[in-house]
Design a protein around this motif. Structure first.
Motif, short mmCIF file in Angstrom:
data_model
loop_
_atom_site.label_atom_id
_atom_site.label_comp_id
_atom_site.label_asym_id
_atom_site.label_seq_id
_atom_site.Cartn_x
_atom_site.Cartn_y
_atom_site.Cartn_z
N MET A 58 -26.70 15.01 80.08
CA MET A 58 -26.03 14.13 80.81
C MET A 58 -25.14 14.59 81.69
SD MET A 58 -25.31 11.52 77.38
CE MET A 58 -24.33 10.20 78.39
N ARG A 59 -24.33 15.68 81.41
CA ARG A 59 -23.31 16.51 82.35
C ARG A 59 -24.13 17.11 83.39
NH1 ARG A 59 -21.08 18.23 77.59
NH2 ARG A 59 -22.07 20.18 77.55
N ARG A 60 -25.27 17.63 83.20
CA ARG A 60 -26.17 18.24 84.49
C ARG A 60 -26.63 17.18 85.23
NH1 ARG A 60 -29.87 19.53 81.14
NH2 ARG A 60 -31.69 18.11 81.69
N LEU A 61 -26.85 15.92 84.83
CA LEU A 61 -27.25 14.84 85.77
C LEU A 61 -26.33 13.90 86.38
CD1 LEU A 61 -30.39 13.59 83.60
CD2 LEU A 61 -30.44 15.28 85.81
N GLY A 62 -24.99 14.37 85.64
CA GLY A 62 -23.80 13.53 86.25
C GLY A 62 -23.58 12.25 85.45
N LEU A 63 -24.25 12.08 84.32
CA LEU A 63 -24.08 10.75 83.85
C LEU A 63 -22.84 10.81 82.88
CD1 LEU A 63 -27.75 10.09 82.52
CD2 LEU A 63 -26.74 9.22 84.60
N ALA A 64 -21.86 9.79 83.36
CA ALA A 64 -20.48 9.75 82.55
C ALA A 64 -21.03 9.02 81.17
CB ALA A 64 -19.56 8.80 83.07
N PRO A 65 -20.38 9.43 80.04
CA PRO A 65 -20.57 9.07 78.66
C PRO A 65 -20.42 7.36 78.74
CG PRO A 65 -19.67 11.05 78.51
CD PRO A 65 -19.74 10.78 79.95
N ASP A 66 -19.46 7.15 79.46
CA ASP A 66 -18.69 5.73 79.06
C ASP A 66 -19.43 4.79 80.34
OD1 ASP A 66 -17.55 6.98 81.47
OD2 ASP A 66 -15.44 6.06 80.71
N SER A 67 -20.26 5.29 81.15
CA SER A 67 -20.86 4.63 82.19
C SER A 67 -21.99 3.48 81.44
CB SER A 67 -21.75 5.18 83.29
OG SER A 67 -22.68 5.88 82.77
N GLU A 68 -22.71 2.49 82.23
CA GLU A 68 -23.44 1.80 81.57
C GLU A 68 -24.79 2.49 81.16
OE1 GLU A 68 -26.04 -2.43 82.73
OE2 GLU A 68 -24.62 -1.73 84.01
N ARG A 87 -26.27 3.89 77.34
CA ARG A 87 -27.62 3.53 76.91
C ARG A 87 -28.32 5.11 76.51
NH1 ARG A 87 -29.42 -0.21 81.84
NH2 ARG A 87 -28.19 -2.30 81.09
N VAL A 88 -28.08 5.81 77.31
CA VAL A 88 -28.71 7.13 76.91
C VAL A 88 -28.09 7.71 75.68
CG1 VAL A 88 -28.88 9.44 77.50
CG2 VAL A 88 -29.18 7.88 79.24
N ALA A 89 -26.82 7.38 75.33
CA ALA A 89 -26.12 8.00 74.22
C ALA A 89 -26.52 7.36 73.02
CB ALA A 89 -24.62 8.21 74.82
N GLU A 90 -26.71 5.90 73.33
CA GLU A 90 -27.09 5.28 72.18
C GLU A 90 -28.75 4.89 71.83
OE1 GLU A 90 -25.05 4.16 70.00
OE2 GLU A 90 -23.13 4.74 71.03
N CYS A 91 -29.41 5.88 72.49
CA CYS A 91 -30.88 5.71 72.10
C CYS A 91 -31.53 4.46 72.85
CB CYS A 91 -31.20 5.67 70.67
SG CYS A 91 -32.58 6.60 70.21
N GLY A 92 -30.84 4.04 73.94
CA GLY A 92 -31.38 3.00 74.67
C GLY A 92 -30.85 1.66 74.41
#
Length: 550
Positions: A109-119, A123-128
């Motif tokens: 997620m860090r590599r792709l610039g996905l903020a954990p608290d973004s929408e 979804r990525v962090a919660e298995c979709g």
């Protein structure tokens, strides 16, 4: 009314601990009620006999070696499509109430610039899933697992001021002097938990699922109700704690010969602490009484849930699935916990209820089709009218079985286990990359490939309890070779090309694609090019892998 789906999963529920699957003393009338409404799949196998990788296969529709989350807390890599990713484009709200055992790929997620608290990050962090209420059910004071603060608040509102009510109230008893007796210790399994039955984990999370369905309104939804019992700690509130005395317990399934002639990996697992504990009759007696009580509590809550669906008219539109992520040895085969591939561990109950008239002819039937956990994502996708994406999903929709159009789903079921993080690997001296086991089951013969060791082989027709390993028997060399061939065939599957389907590749004309890209390999003259490219190739870019396609 909109179509919906309710995906119910228990944690560590054995396939044979329901009355509809043959338990002689444990009555589960509400789960049986589900079986009468749908189809009971009697031969369902998980893709790994441990929580994390099993669930990742349930949620992706892919084998463990395909999605790569091979053990608990090994992150599911960014980019793996999950149930929510498949259903959300269809307008289906896909939510979670309970456990996933998902570990997010934070590095990816860090590599792709996905903020954990973004929408998208959530979804990525919660298995979709949209996390309506996530509760993985493990909140010991050690702090490794995230606490469910909602449950903490709920218990405090009930008057419990303990710092960790999950540990100290829901999963602990107390003696006459008020001393806490932790449910982590199996000697306390026969005692009632401190929590009232209505405040324990199963009723709480079922009520939260009902809250979601009340709030969801008319939009299509798929709710994953993921219960955290009958998984350990083995302790249950009154009145469930003493409902099942020893005379109601299934007899243990094991022989001395199993220990004397054990496969090296099997023998090493028999020496694990939990296995040595379950080899003792007093441990089995105390634990199984609580285990059965936890299942009876689940069944009671399933009754409340089904009543709610009926009262709201949701039973007429909701596909319902009831299953488990794996089983529990409970002392069978000299084993505790799960992790290997005997039926008490790798086989799970599966009930699927399709509300459509197409399924009326099969209601109440038991199917002997060989099915897998990975079949559920395609089934949900089929229910909501989604496309078939066989280049991504490795399972098969079960709706054709429910609709009476198909009896056989597959030739073999496959389950995988990575034991590299277990002490077994260290004691056996196995390198991390070689600590792999793979089961291939064709409905009769169960073959286990063990990297670096001989295989295992059981004939479930003549030995349904799997007590005799035939892999070293000269009389069974032919069957051993045949099963090895099936395993080799499975390993050769295409599983990583998920960005383009076989159908798109088959429709692609490489002559047109190369010419459109200006790649002219092997041509002598322009006239030869004109002779090669067909006149009806109106769009020479069609099928070109360099051209973006939907």
């Amino acid at each position: 009314m909109a179509k919906n789906a309710l995906f119910i999963m228990c944690d560590q529920l054995r396939w044979d601990y329901l009355s509809c699957t043959g338990h002689p003393h444990l009555r589960t009338p509400n789960i049986d009620r589900l079986a009468r409404r749908g189809v009971l799949f009697d031969r369902c196998y998980v893709q790994s006999p441990i929580c994390g990788p099993s669930r990742m296969s349930f949620y992706t529709g892919r084998y463990v070696s395909s999605h790569g989350s091979t053990w608990n807390n090994v992150p599911l890599k960014v980019g793996e499509m999950t149930l929510g990713d498949h259903l959300r484009p269809l307008g289906v709200r896909t939510a979670l109430c309970g456990k996933t055992h998902m570990t997010a790929d934070a590095e990816g997620m860090r590599r792709l610039g996905l903020a954990p608290d973004s929408e998208i990050g959530v979804r990525v962090a919660e298995c979709g899933f949209e996390p309506y209420e996530r509760d993985d059910g493990l909140h010991p004071d050690g702090g490794r697992y995230a606490r469910n603060r909602n449950y903490d608040d709920y218990m405090r509102a009930k008057g419990w001021n303990d710092d960790n009510p999950w540990d100290d109230v829901a999963n602990s008893a107390e003696d006459d002097d008020g001393t806490l007796l932790s449910g982590w210790f199996m000697e306390n399994a026969d005692k009632p938990a401190r929590a009232d039955a209505e405040d324990s984990e199963t009723p709480y999370i079922v009520r939260r699922a009902i809250d979601f369905m009340r709030e969801a309104g008319d939009e299509p939804w798929c709710l994953h109700l993921s219960l955290i019992k009958p998984h350990w700690p083995y302790i249950v509130p009154a009145p469930y704690h003493d409902m099942y005395p020893p005379e109601t317990h299934r007899p243990v399934v094991r022989t001395e010969a199993e220990r004397e002639n054990a496969h090296p990996v099997f023998a090493a697992f028999m020496e694990e602490r939990v296995s040595r504990a379950f080899a003792r009759d007093e441990v089995r007696t105390r634990v199984i009484g609580a285990y059965m009580g936890l299942i009876r509590q689940i069944d009671d809550e399933m009754g409340a849930l089904l009543d709610f669906l009926d009262e709201r008219g949701l039973s007429e539109t909701t596909l319902i699935v009831f299953t488990s992520d794996h089983g529990d040895y409970l002392g069978d085969h000299w084993m505790g916990e799960k992790e290997l591939f005997h039926d008490p561990s790798a086989r799970v109950p599966l009930i699927v209820v399709d509300p459509s008239p197409d399924a009326d002819a099969t209601r109440g039937q038991t199917s002997d089709a060989l099915v897998e956990a990975i079949d559920l994502v395609p089934t949900f996708l089929d229910h909501f009218g989604g496309p078939e994406v066989s280049h991504i999903l490795e399972g098969h929709s079960l709706l054709p079985v429910l609709h009476g159009r198909m009896r056989k789903v597959r030739d073999v079921a496959v389950s995988e286990y990575d034991y590299s993080m277990r002490d077994v690997r260290r004691r056996l001296g196995v390198p991390v990359r070689d600590a792999k086991l793979t089961m291939v089951f064709d409905g009769r013969w169960k073959y286990v490939f063990a990297e670096g060791f001989r295989p295992m082989l059981h004939d479930l027709e003549t030995d349904p309890d799997e007590l005799v390993d035939l892999a070293t028997s000269p009389d069974h060399s032919q069957e051993l070779a045949r099963m090895e061939g099936l395993f080799f065939e499975w390993t050769r599957r295409t599983s990583q090309r998920t960005t383009i389907s076989d159908e798109k590749i088959a429709a692609r004309d490489p002559r047109v694609a190369e010419a459109a890209a200006g790649i002219l390999i092997g041509y002598w003259s322009p006239s030869e090019l004109e002779d090669t490219v067909p006149d009806d190739a109106t769009d020479p870019r069609a099928g070109n892998p360099d051209t973006p396609q939907s």
